[in-house]
Write a protein that holds these residues in place. Structure first.
Motif, short mmCIF file in Angstrom:
data_model
loop_
_atom_site.label_atom_id
_atom_site.label_comp_id
_atom_site.label_asym_id
_atom_site.label_seq_id
_atom_site.Cartn_x
_atom_site.Cartn_y
_atom_site.Cartn_z
N ALA A 72 0.87 -1.19 0.00
CA ALA A 72 0.00 0.00 0.00
C ALA A 72 0.90 1.24 0.00
CB ALA A 72 -0.88 0.00 1.24
N ARG A 73 0.33 2.34 -0.39
CA ARG A 73 1.04 3.62 -0.24
C ARG A 73 0.34 4.34 0.90
NH1 ARG A 73 3.88 3.72 -5.30
NH2 ARG A 73 2.65 2.93 -7.03
N LEU A 74 1.10 4.84 1.86
CA LEU A 74 0.50 5.48 3.04
C LEU A 74 1.17 6.84 3.30
CD1 LEU A 74 -1.58 4.90 5.41
CD2 LEU A 74 0.43 4.25 6.75
N GLY A 125 12.84 -2.19 -3.96
CA GLY A 125 11.80 -2.99 -4.61
C GLY A 125 10.90 -2.11 -5.46
N THR A 126 11.15 -2.05 -6.73
CA THR A 126 10.33 -1.28 -7.68
C THR A 126 10.78 -1.63 -9.10
OG1 THR A 126 9.98 0.91 -8.65
CG2 THR A 126 11.91 0.71 -7.28
N ILE A 127 9.82 -1.68 -10.01
CA ILE A 127 10.21 -1.99 -11.39
C ILE A 127 10.97 -0.83 -12.03
CG2 ILE A 127 8.28 -3.58 -11.80
CD1 ILE A 127 7.00 -1.25 -13.50
N ASP A 128 10.88 0.37 -11.43
CA ASP A 128 11.35 1.59 -12.11
C ASP A 128 12.88 1.73 -12.22
OD1 ASP A 128 8.69 2.30 -12.36
OD2 ASP A 128 8.70 3.51 -10.53
N ASN A 129 13.61 1.01 -11.41
CA ASN A 129 15.08 1.13 -11.34
C ASN A 129 15.52 2.57 -11.03
OD1 ASN A 129 17.28 -0.68 -11.39
ND2 ASN A 129 18.07 0.29 -13.25
N VAL A 169 5.90 3.52 -21.91
CA VAL A 169 6.53 2.55 -21.01
C VAL A 169 6.54 3.13 -19.59
CG1 VAL A 169 8.72 1.34 -20.54
CG2 VAL A 169 7.97 1.69 -22.90
N MET A 170 6.32 2.26 -18.59
CA MET A 170 6.34 2.73 -17.19
C MET A 170 7.75 3.14 -16.74
SD MET A 170 3.90 0.45 -14.74
CE MET A 170 2.14 0.72 -14.65
N GLY A 171 7.85 3.60 -15.52
CA GLY A 171 9.17 3.96 -14.98
C GLY A 171 9.12 5.17 -14.07
N ASN A 172 7.89 5.64 -13.83
CA ASN A 172 7.73 6.89 -13.08
C ASN A 172 8.56 7.96 -13.79
OD1 ASN A 172 6.82 8.60 -11.16
ND2 ASN A 172 7.88 7.68 -9.45
N HIS A 173 9.51 8.62 -13.13
CA HIS A 173 10.28 9.64 -13.86
C HIS A 173 11.61 9.08 -14.36
CE1 HIS A 173 7.54 12.92 -13.16
NE2 HIS A 173 7.36 12.43 -11.95
N ALA A 222 8.89 7.24 -22.49
CA ALA A 222 8.83 6.99 -21.04
C ALA A 222 7.63 7.74 -20.47
CB ALA A 222 10.12 7.47 -20.39
N GLU A 223 6.92 7.10 -19.53
CA GLU A 223 5.71 7.73 -19.00
C GLU A 223 6.03 9.08 -18.35
OE1 GLU A 223 3.65 5.72 -15.84
OE2 GLU A 223 5.47 5.41 -14.68
N LYS A 224 5.06 9.92 -18.29
CA LYS A 224 5.14 11.25 -17.70
C LYS A 224 5.95 12.24 -18.54
CE LYS A 224 4.06 9.45 -13.21
NZ LYS A 224 4.29 9.13 -11.86
N GLN A 225 6.26 11.86 -19.79
CA GLN A 225 7.00 12.78 -20.65
C GLN A 225 6.05 13.62 -21.50
OE1 GLN A 225 10.39 13.33 -20.52
NE2 GLN A 225 9.94 12.09 -18.70
N GLY A 249 0.88 -0.28 -19.72
CA GLY A 249 0.13 -0.42 -18.47
C GLY A 249 0.64 -1.51 -17.54
N TYR A 250 -0.29 -2.08 -16.75
CA TYR A 250 0.10 -2.94 -15.63
C TYR A 250 0.65 -4.30 -16.04
CZ TYR A 250 -1.74 0.64 -12.68
OH TYR A 250 -1.92 1.84 -12.06
N ILE A 251 0.50 -4.64 -17.32
CA ILE A 251 1.10 -5.89 -17.78
C ILE A 251 2.61 -5.88 -17.51
CG2 ILE A 251 1.59 -5.21 -20.17
CD1 ILE A 251 0.29 -7.93 -20.94
N GLN A 252 3.17 -4.66 -17.44
CA GLN A 252 4.62 -4.53 -17.21
C GLN A 252 5.03 -4.93 -15.79
OE1 GLN A 252 5.94 -0.45 -19.08
NE2 GLN A 252 3.77 -0.35 -18.67
N ARG A 253 4.07 -4.89 -14.86
CA ARG A 253 4.44 -5.02 -13.44
C ARG A 253 4.18 -6.42 -12.88
NH1 ARG A 253 2.44 0.05 -10.00
NH2 ARG A 253 0.95 -1.36 -9.05
N GLY A 254 3.50 -7.27 -13.67
CA GLY A 254 3.17 -8.59 -13.13
C GLY A 254 4.07 -9.67 -13.70
O1 F6P Z 1 6.58 2.60 -9.23
C1 F6P Z 1 6.08 1.60 -10.06
C2 F6P Z 1 5.02 2.14 -10.96
O2 F6P Z 1 4.49 1.08 -11.72
C3 F6P Z 1 5.43 3.31 -11.87
O3 F6P Z 1 6.13 2.85 -12.99
C4 F6P Z 1 4.11 3.94 -12.16
O4 F6P Z 1 4.28 5.31 -12.46
C5 F6P Z 1 3.38 3.78 -10.86
O5 F6P Z 1 3.97 2.69 -10.18
C6 F6P Z 1 1.90 3.52 -10.98
O6 F6P Z 1 1.40 3.47 -9.68
P1 F6P Z 1 -0.07 3.02 -9.31
O7 F6P Z 1 -0.17 1.55 -9.57
O8 F6P Z 1 -0.20 3.33 -7.86
O9 F6P Z 1 -0.97 3.82 -10.18
#
Ligand code: F6P
Length: 319
Positions: A72-74, A125-129, A169-173, A222-225, A249-254
């Motif tokens: 969770a994010r808190l 622990g994060t896919i974003d590196n 593609v995901m990666g946050n920033h 890259a996302e957020k660009q 999307g989320y296919i990248q994270r599973g």
């Molecule tokens: O930090 C991992 C990540 O998948 C990022 O790449 C993405 O920006 C973010 O989480 C999405 O978060 P949420 O699933 O909370 O929308």
């Protein structure tokens, strides 16, 4: 000597988190500790949602993505009174140390808890590196493979229709997933924070590829660009490529964590317990040049992100 260690996963889940649990729990019992898992990240600390586990916990989930103990994010954990409740709950159970597996947002909570008497070790622990204190984060390798698998499939259908595809593609920033995937999939163009959109150059490149009768083109963003739907319209108008947008999307994270992911996660999990056993806390673990290191969490925030000039050069050389 600490006796009871808790573990939680926080922030976005990442494949390999379950393997990190195994590394920590197995090592904990080897070193004579009692191991606890905290459910739902930091939320579980304030809701007393933790439980003692045996030495085989999560072993049957090592080949699965996600996190068995939920996450969770808190944002409220930034408040001292919220953390105070967490500390009280842990102390009531006799838990004196904690392993926090998550992104650098989760690291600050770990540092603050250490200052309040609970020794913490952070694992990346994060896919974003996007954690500078480690060459690779838990989840990055698997996510990269997911992305490449998706791009390869998209390329087949694009080639069949002589199309251009703009893929987000995901990666946050952080640009790493886009950059590595760009090389691994031989993408035609990448747009990241290090290489922001240069519209003139992009249009010129795509026109050249059309003139050279290339059967399809792949542009990774890259996302957020930027808004890829807007970019698709511009490309179609300026280059004549029949263009589509695809947000992976989320296919990248599973998905099943790669073998390397599991090995690295297990190493980091085991190392975190060894550090806590030595009385070391307020630190985060990283893999640097394939060796385990630890850094003070606050100092780790000052480390500079690897800008990967060599990888960008490789990308350019194969174009
Ligand atoms: O930090 C991992 C990540 O998948 C990022 O790449 C993405 O920006 C973010 O989480 C999405 O978060 P949420 O699933 O909370 O929308």
């Amino acid at each position: 000597m600490i006796k009871k260690i808790g573990i939680l996963t926080s922030g976005g889940d990442a494949p390999g988190m379950n393997a990190a649990l195994v590394g920590a729990i197995r090592t904990g019992y080897k070193l004579g500790k009692e191991m606890y898992v905290v459910y739902d990240g930091y939320k579980g600390l304030i809701e007393n949602n933790f439980t003692k586990v045996d030495e085989h916990f999560a072993e049957d989930k090592m080949a699965h993505g996600g996190t068995l103990i939920k996450t969770a994010r808190l944002p409220e954990f930034k408040e001292e009174k919220v953390r105070q409740l967490a500390v009280e709950n842990l102390k009531k159970e006799g838990i004196e140390a904690l392993i926090v597996i998550g992104g650098d947002g989760s690291y600050m909570g770990a540092k603050r808890l250490t200052e309040m008497g609970i020794n913490c070790v952070g694992l990346p622990g994060t896919i974003d590196n996007d954690i500078a204190s480690s060459d690779f984060t838990i989840g990055f390798d698997t996510s990269l493979n997911n992305i490449c698998d998706a791009i390869d499939k998209i390329s087949e259908t694009m080639a069949s229709h002589n199309r251009c595809c703009v893929i987000e593609v995901m990666g946050n920033h952080c640009p790493d997933l886009t950059l590595y995937a760009g090389i691994a999939c031989n993408a035609d163009y990448i747009i990241t924070c290090d290489r922001p959109l240069d519209e003139k150059d992009l249009i010129k490149t795509l026109k050249e590829k059309k003139a050279a009768k290339q059967d399809h083109v792949i542009v990774l963003v890259a996302e957020k660009q930027l808004d890829i739907n807007e970019l698709v319209k511009t490309i179609a108008k300026e280059t004549g490529w029949d263009t589509r947008a695809d947000v992976l999307g989320y296919i990248q994270r599973g998905g099943t964590p790669s073998a390397m992911e599991r090995v690295n996660a297990i190493r980091m999990g085991a190392y975190a317990v060894e550090l806590l056993d030595r009385g070391i806390g307020g630190v985060c673990v990283g893999l640097v040049d394939n060796k385990l290191h630890y850094y003070d969490i606050i100092e780790s925030f000052d480390l500079e992100r690897n800008k990967h000039e060599d990888l960008y050069r490789t990308f350019d050389l194969i174009k």
